[in-house]
Design a protein around this motif. Structure first.
Motif, PDB file in Angstrom:
ATOM      1  N   PHE A 311     -57.837 -21.157  20.556  1.00  0.00           N
ATOM      2  CA  PHE A 311     -56.996 -20.014  20.188  1.00  0.00           C
ATOM      3  C   PHE A 311     -55.621 -20.544  19.809  1.00  0.00           C
ATOM      4  N   PHE A 336     -64.071 -11.724  19.022  1.00  0.00           N
ATOM      5  CA  PHE A 336     -63.626 -12.708  20.000  1.00  0.00           C
ATOM      6  C   PHE A 336     -64.532 -12.722  21.230  1.00  0.00           C
ATOM      7  N   HIS A 344     -63.069 -13.282  26.141  1.00  0.00           N
ATOM      8  CA  HIS A 344     -62.004 -14.055  25.498  1.00  0.00           C
ATOM      9  C   HIS A 344     -60.690 -14.048  26.266  1.00  0.00           C
ATOM     10  N   PHE A 348     -58.888 -17.559  26.534  1.00  0.00           N
ATOM     11  CA  PHE A 348     -57.606 -17.793  25.868  1.00  0.00           C
ATOM     12  C   PHE A 348     -56.412 -17.825  26.823  1.00  0.00           C
ATOM     13  N   VAL A 358     -52.249 -11.596  26.385  1.00  0.00           N
ATOM     14  CA  VAL A 358     -53.274 -12.220  25.546  1.00  0.00           C
ATOM     15  C   VAL A 358     -54.231 -11.167  25.008  1.00  0.00           C
ATOM     16  N   SER A 362     -54.585 -10.513  21.062  1.00  0.00           N
ATOM     17  CA  SER A 362     -55.891 -10.800  20.468  1.00  0.00           C
ATOM     18  C   SER A 362     -56.370  -9.650  19.590  1.00  0.00           C
ATOM     19  N   LEU A 366     -56.966  -9.609  15.613  1.00  0.00           N
ATOM     20  CA  LEU A 366     -58.293  -9.275  15.110  1.00  0.00           C
ATOM     21  C   LEU A 366     -58.231  -8.109  14.127  1.00  0.00           C
ATOM     22  N   GLU A 379     -63.585  -5.142  26.746  1.00  0.00           N
ATOM     23  CA  GLU A 379     -62.454  -5.935  26.287  1.00  0.00           C
ATOM     24  C   GLU A 379     -61.241  -5.051  26.064  1.00  0.00           C
ATOM     25  N   LEU A 504     -48.932 -17.997  18.701  1.00  0.00           N
ATOM     26  CA  LEU A 504     -49.968 -18.117  19.715  1.00  0.00           C
ATOM     27  C   LEU A 504     -49.608 -19.128  20.795  1.00  0.00           C
TER      28      LEU A 504
END
Length: 549
Positions: A311, A336, A344, A348, A358, A362, A366, A379, A504
Motif C-alpha cells: 500500500f 482491497f 485490508h 495496510f 487507513v 482506502s 478506491l 469493510e 500514503l
C-alpha cells in the motif's frame, strides 16, 4: 417509455459501478442456527442501499456438501437448505429491485462437487454418457499422476479413482473435480445453469476462477517458475503451487471462444454483466486484458494485484499504469478486500491507532480509481482480520497450511449489527458458525450510526462523492509525475477535470502543483482537510486532496 439513451445508460450500469459483496453464511441469521441465510440478506438490503452502492454480489448459496464453503456445487439450480429456498431468493430479488439494487451471483463452473450427479455417473465407468465430462487420464507406467500439476489447496492436482482406474484432475480440493470444457456437452450444460439464473432475473455473474476452465489437451507438465536472480517476484507463500509456471493447467486459448459463447448468451438479456476473477500470476493483467477486450467476452475482470500487503504510492502507480497500458479497450474491477484475503485494514495498518484513518483513506482512494469497485461486507465498518484459534477454523485451506498460514476464516467472521445484542445481532441462536470477534463488537453498525465521523458514515460520503462526479465513474485517468511517496492523478470527462493527490506515508508531505494546474480550485473531499497554500498542497500523514482543474 424509456428513451434509447436511458436504455443505453442502464445497459452499462456495471461500468464504474460500486458492488457490495455479501458472504451469505456470515451476513445475517434469521433462523437461530448460527448460519446466515437469504432471508437475512433480504432483511438487511435497506442498509446496503443506504451505503450508495449499485449492486450486491452473493458468494455461493447453491446446494453443496460445503467442503469448500459452497464453492463445491452439487446442484447449480437450487438453494442449499442452510440458506433457504428458491422462494426466499425470489423474495430477495423483489426487495432488491424495489431498492434499486442489481444482483450478481457467484458462478462456480470450472469444477463441481464430487457429489454432483454428473461426477457420480462419470466415475462409475469409462463408457457412461458423462464419462468424458471431467478430466480423466491414465497413470504413467510407474503409477504416478499423468502430469506434475499441483492443487492450489496443497499436494498433487490429480486423485486416483479405483473404480475407473484413472486419475481425475482437481485444481482445488480432491472433492472438487475439474470439468472437461473441451467437451461441448459440458459447455452446453454450464451455459444452461447460467440461463436458469438469468431467467430468474439476476443482473450478472461473478465468475470464479474464470481462467481455469480449460486444461492442455496434450497433458504437458508445467515448467518451474523462473524468478529474477535476486528472487524478486517470488511469493512468500508456503504453498509450492507458486513454484510452477502454470502454462498448461489453466489460461488455455480455448477459453476465449467459450467466453464469447457466454457473452452471447448474456447479450440476449437486457443490462446483464460479468466480472471475472483472474488468478494468473505475473500474467494476470495480460489475461485480464484479453478477456475483456473487443466487447464480446467478459464485461470486466479483477486480479489480485491490490489484494496483497503493498500500500504505497510507488506500488499503486505501477499497477494502475500497467493496467492503463495493458487493458486498452477492456474494463477492470478494483477491490482491497474480499472473502479470500486478509482484510485490508489489517494489511495496510502499521499501528492500531491509525486503523480508522487507513479505512477512510482506502475507500477514498478506491472510489477515485478508473474502473468498477467491489466492497466486502464489514469493510465499511473498518473491521480488521479476526485472530482465530486452530480449533475455530472451518476453511480447508487454512487447516491444510496451519500454522504457516492462518487461512481465510479471519475475514469471514459474522457481521456485527448491534453492539449490545448477543453475538452483535448476527443471530438469536446460542452459537455462531465462526466466533464473533470481541474487538469487532464496538464497531457494530448501530454504534457507528451514532458517530458523525465514523468509518461507516465516511463510506457513505465517499461513495456519494464518487457518484456526484461523472468523471470518477468512467472518466479518463492521467498520472502526474511526483516523488514516489505521493500518488497524483487527474480524472476527466467532458471537460470536467478533478485533481487528486494521496499521501500514503506516515509523514507530512508537500506537493507543488505543476504550472498547468496552478489555477485549480480546491474542493471538499469528505473526511480530509483542504491543505492548500498558494500552489502547494500540504498533506498530513495518510491524507488526500482534491481540486477542480
Amino acid at each position: 417509455m424509456a428513451t434509447e439513451a436511458a436504455k443505453a445508460v442502464d445497459a452499462n450500469w456495471w461500468r464504474g459501478a460500486v458492488i457490495y459483496q455479501i458472504y451469505p453464511r456470515s451476513f445475517q441469521d434469521t433462523t437461530g442456527d448460527g448460519l446466515g441465510d437469504i432471508k437475512g440478506i433480504t432483511q438487511r438490503l435497506p442498509y446496503i442501499a443506504s451505503l450508495g452502492v449499485d449492486a450486491i454480489w452473493l458468494s455461493p448459496f447453491f446446494t453443496s456438501p460445503m467442503a469448500d464453503m459452497g464453492y463445491d456445487v452439487s446442484d447449480y439450480c437450487n438453494v442449499d437448505p442452510m440458506f433457504g429456498t428458491l422462494a426466499d431468493f425470489d423474495e430477495m430479488m423483489v426487495e432488491a429491485e424495489r431498492l434499486g439494487l442489481k444482483v450478481i451471483i457467484d458462478q462456480v463452473i470450472s469444477h463441481t462437487s464430487d457429489r454432483h450427479p454428473w461426477f457420480i455417473e462419470s466415475r462409475s465407468s469409462r463408457t457412461n454418457s458423462k464419462a468424458d465430462w471431467y478430466v480423466w487420464a491414465d497413470p504413467k507406467p510407474d503409477g504416478t499422476a499423468p502430469t506434475n500439476w499441483l492443487s492450489i489447496f496443497g499436494g498433487p492436482g490429480w486423485e486416483w479413482d479405483g473404480v475407473r482406474k484413472q486419475y481425475y484432475m482437481h485444481n482445488f480440493l480432491i472433492a472438487q473435480p475439474d470439468l472437461n470444457f473441451h467437451n461441448q456437452e459440458v459447455q452446453e450444460a454450464m451455459l444452461g445453469t447460467v440461463k436458469f439464473w438469468l431467467d430468474r432475473g439476476v443482473h450478472g455473474f461473478r465468475l470464479d476462477t474464470v481462467n481455469y476452465y480449460f486444461h492442455d489437451k496434450q497433458l504437458r507438465s508445467n515448467p518451474p517458475m523462473v524468478y529474477d536472480t535476486d528472487g524478486a517476484g517470488m511469493e512468500t507463500d508456503t504453498n509450492p503451487y507458486s513454484m510452477q509456471n502454470h502454462l498448461y493447467d489453466k489460461s488455455q486459448p480455448e477459453n476465449i471462444d467459450f467466453l464469447k459463447r457466454l457473452r452471447s448468451l448474456l447479450d440476449g438479456y437486457e443490462g446483464r454483466a460479468t466480472v471475472g476473477e483472474v488468478g494468473d500470476g505475473p500474467r494476470s493483467l495480460t489475461t485480464l486484458a484479453i478477456y475483456t477486450s473487443g466487447n464480446d467476452k467478459l464485461h470486466m475482470c479483477y486480479t489480485f494485484d491490490l489484494l496483497g500487503p503493498a500500500f504505497s504510492a510507488a506500488y499503486l502507480r505501477k499497477v494502475l499504469t500497467t493496467v492503463q497500458d495493458t487493458v486498452t479497450n477492456g474494463w477492470v474491477c478494483w477491490a482491497f478486500s474480499n472473502h479470500d484475503v486478509v482484510r485490508h485494514v489489517t494489511r495496510f495498518t502499521e499501528v492500531p491507532e491509525e486503523q480508522d484513518r487507513v479505512a477512510k483513506l482506502s475507500v477514498t482512494l478506491l472510489s477515485t480509481l478508473r474502473g468498477s469497485i467491489c466492497l466486502y461486507q464489514g469493510e465499511e465498518l473498518g473491521l480488521t482480520e479476526a485472530q482465530l484459534s486452530f480449533e475455530d477454523l472451518r476453511d480447508p485451506y487454512g487447516i491444510r497450511f496451519w500454522p504457516a498460514f492462518k487461512g481465510r476464516d479471519g475475514c469471514r467472521t459474522p457481521m456485527v449489527w448491534e453492539a449490545g445484542a448477543p453475538h452483535a445481532g448476527f443471530t438469536t441462536g446460542s452459537k455462531t458458525w465462526l466466533p464473533v470477534p470481541g474487538e469487532h463488537v464496538s464497531q457494530a453498525v448501530d454504534a457507528q450510526e451514532a458517530i458523525a465521523d465514523s468509518v461507516l458514515h465516511h463510506y457513505r460520503a465517499a461513495l456519494a462523492f464518487r457518484k456526484s462526479h461523472p468523471a470518477l465513474v468512467d472518466g479518463d485517468m492521467t498520472f502526474i509525475d511526483t516523488n514516489q511517496d505521493l500518488l497524483a492523478f487527474v480524472r476527466e470527462k467532458h471537460g470536467d477535470k478533478l485533481l487528486f493527490v494521496f499521501n500514503l506515508t506516515r509523514e507530512a508531505q508537500d506537493f507543488r502543483l505543476p504550472e498547468r494546474l496552478s489555477s485549480c480550485m480546491p474542493i471538499d473531499l469528505p473526511g480530509f482537510a483542504l491543505g492548500f497554500d498558494g500552489g502547494i498542497v500540504r498533506l498530513a500523514p495518510l491524507d488526500a486532496f482534491c481540486a477542480r482543474v
